[in-house]
Design a protein around this motif. Structure first.
Motif, PDB file in Angstrom:
ATOM      1  N   HIS A  37      58.078  37.123  57.833  1.00 30.02           N
ATOM      2  CA  HIS A  37      57.224  38.230  58.246  1.00 30.02           C
ATOM      3  C   HIS A  37      56.132  38.411  57.203  1.00 30.02           C
ATOM      4  CE1 HIS A  37      56.355  42.658  58.929  1.00 30.02           C
ATOM      5  NE2 HIS A  37      56.125  42.114  60.107  1.00 30.02           N
ATOM      6  N   GLU A  88      61.621  48.187  69.231  1.00 29.99           N
ATOM      7  CA  GLU A  88      61.054  46.843  69.108  1.00 29.99           C
ATOM      8  C   GLU A  88      62.129  45.851  68.676  1.00 29.99           C
ATOM      9  OE1 GLU A  88      56.411  47.517  67.860  1.00 29.99           O
ATOM     10  OE2 GLU A  88      57.896  47.472  66.252  1.00 29.99           O
ATOM     11  N   CYS A 102      60.802  45.777  62.339  1.00 30.66           N
ATOM     12  CA  CYS A 102      60.107  46.431  63.450  1.00 30.66           C
ATOM     13  C   CYS A 102      60.431  47.920  63.555  1.00 30.66           C
ATOM     14  CB  CYS A 102      60.453  45.730  64.757  1.00 30.66           C
ATOM     15  SG  CYS A 102      60.133  43.942  64.726  1.00 30.66           S
ATOM     16  N   CYS A 134      56.910  41.439  66.131  1.00 27.23           N
ATOM     17  CA  CYS A 134      57.566  42.619  66.693  1.00 27.23           C
ATOM     18  C   CYS A 134      57.071  42.833  68.123  1.00 27.23           C
ATOM     19  CB  CYS A 134      57.283  43.852  65.840  1.00 27.23           C
ATOM     20  SG  CYS A 134      58.075  43.794  64.208  1.00 27.23           S
ATOM     21  N   PHE A 137      62.409  41.739  66.766  1.00 21.32           N
ATOM     22  CA  PHE A 137      61.724  40.683  66.029  1.00 21.32           C
ATOM     23  C   PHE A 137      62.088  39.346  66.673  1.00 21.32           C
ATOM     24  CE2 PHE A 137      61.301  37.995  62.072  1.00 21.32           C
ATOM     25  CZ  PHE A 137      59.943  38.203  61.893  1.00 21.32           C
TER      26      PHE A 137
END
Length: 391
Positions: A168, A187, A183, A200, A189
């Motif tokens: 990320h 949401e 996230c 996300c 990931f």
């Protein structure tokens, strides 16, 4: 155990359906075991027991529950799964091999003597998953790693690399795919469609309200005021139903739980059990579900598929088989129908991509990672050539 009973049975008070005191004893199979009628011996459930190759010992579901004197088991055939998956008879689900699946932490699902088993060892197939603490963990999961943003890698150490799709950029850390990760609420990931790295995205059935940083499930309160629920990504609606009633948006009406309401024959109104109140909030969305499991409609009549089968495209198909689905996908319970109907879904770990003919395909993880690495390599080579030309 043992005398005066057979060696594989135990002496226990006689089971009775009456409330009267009974001081008589009997010989019975211990818990988690049952008697196999052909030989009269006790065997542990979900093992090979007395069964032939490709079968396992299971409780006899046809046994009369009023007969407390004996508990019997039968041999059932193991369900076939796609290549690389293992059937787990306790919940009748196919799980990907060498993942934790239904196993306790530190063990991975594999096969031992052709039966599903939760194991960890030094043998060749499990060696790559074994950590220094003697336990086994699935690759690219948190596993035994204590440091934030690190994953259990294929070289059996904890770490994070920028070239991994799990990386990320904003937090400069790695996270498990299909988890919350870095996230916001609602949401997940994950790698989606043509992405080469995880991002996300809103969870299935969730929507983003007015470009906010969180996603919410429709027909829950979400970001709306009290006594209102979220209708779409731009508006809220006042709760129109009384207690015990649920809202059907397609009919714009409320119907009492447990009644037929607007549902076809053989179905009743019920809660949207896909919504988790502790996570998503209370859902006011009403659904029609069959009164019986695995039902389907044909010529106005409700027909039920056999156990382990599910309706898809108007026919019954075996769960977790490829059936009429494309390569890399299988038939799984569809969330939108509370598992009453099936849908073609990508196998766990596979990602959706569009091919040249604009058709949706399921690509294995190794292909996604290979494409990402090739793309990275090509861009690196192009940068070097450009720099050399400038110099």
């Amino acid at each position: 155990m043992g005398h005066p009973c057979p060696e594989d049975m135990e002496l226990t008070p006689l089971a009775t359906t009456s409330g009267t005191q009974n001081l008589t004893a009997e010989c019975r199979c211990p818990p988690k075991t049952a008697e196999y009628a052909p030989d009269g011996h006790c065997y542990q459930f979900f093992t090979a027991g007395p069964c032939q190759k490709g079968y396992y010992f299971s409780p006899d579901a046809t046994q009369d529950i009023t007969n407390f004197r004996r508990k019997y088991g039968v041999c059932r055939q193991l369900q076939e799964c796609p290549e690389g998956f293992v059937f787990w008879p306790l919940d009748n689900v196919c799980y990907k091999k060498f993942t934790r699946g239904p196993c306790p932490k530190g063990l991975l699902l594999t096969e031992h003597e052709q039966l599903p088993s939760c194991r960890c060892g030094k043998d060749k197939e499990l060696r790559a998953y074994r950590y220094e603490n003697g336990k086994c963990y699935q690759h690219f999961t948190k596993g035994p790693c204590q440091e934030k943003g690190s994953l259990f890698l294929t070289n059996q150490i904890c770490g994070c690399h920028t070239f991994l799709p799990h990386f990320h950029e904003e937090t400069q850390q790695c996270y498990e795919l299909d988890t919350v990760g870095p996230c916001e609420k609602g949401e997940v990931f994950r790698i989606k469609e043509k992405d080469y790295v995880a991002k996300c995205h809103c969870k299935e059935e969730n929507i983003r309200y007015l470009n906010s940083s969180s996603c919410y499930r429709p027909f829950t309160q979400g970001p709306c005021p009290d006594h209102y629920f979220l209708v779409n990504s731009t508006s809220c609606m006042k709760q129109p139903c009384h207690r015990g009633y649920l809202y059907f948006p397609e009919h714009k009406s409320c119907h009492r739980i447990g009644t037929r309401g607007p549902c076809p024959e053989g179905k009743v109104v019920t809660f949207d059990f896909r919504t988790r109140p502790s996570v998503d909030g209370v859902s006011y969305n009403g659904l029609c579900v069959c009164e019986k499991e695995n039902c389907r409609e044909s010529n106005g009549q409700t027909i039920c598929c056999e156990k382990g089968w599910i309706k898809y495209q108007g026919k019954c198909h075996k769960l977790y088989s490829q059936g009429p689905c494309r390569r890399g996908s299988w038939i799984a319970p569809q969330r939108a129908t509370l598992g009453k109907e099936g849908a073609c879904e990508c196998l766990p770990g596979y990602s959706k991509q569009w091919n040249e003919n604009n058709e949706l395909e399921c690509m294995p993880p190794i292909v996604i990672i290979a494409e990402f690495l090739n793309k990275t390599y090509r861009s690196t080579v192009q940068r070097r050539i450009s720099m050399e030309e400038k110099t």
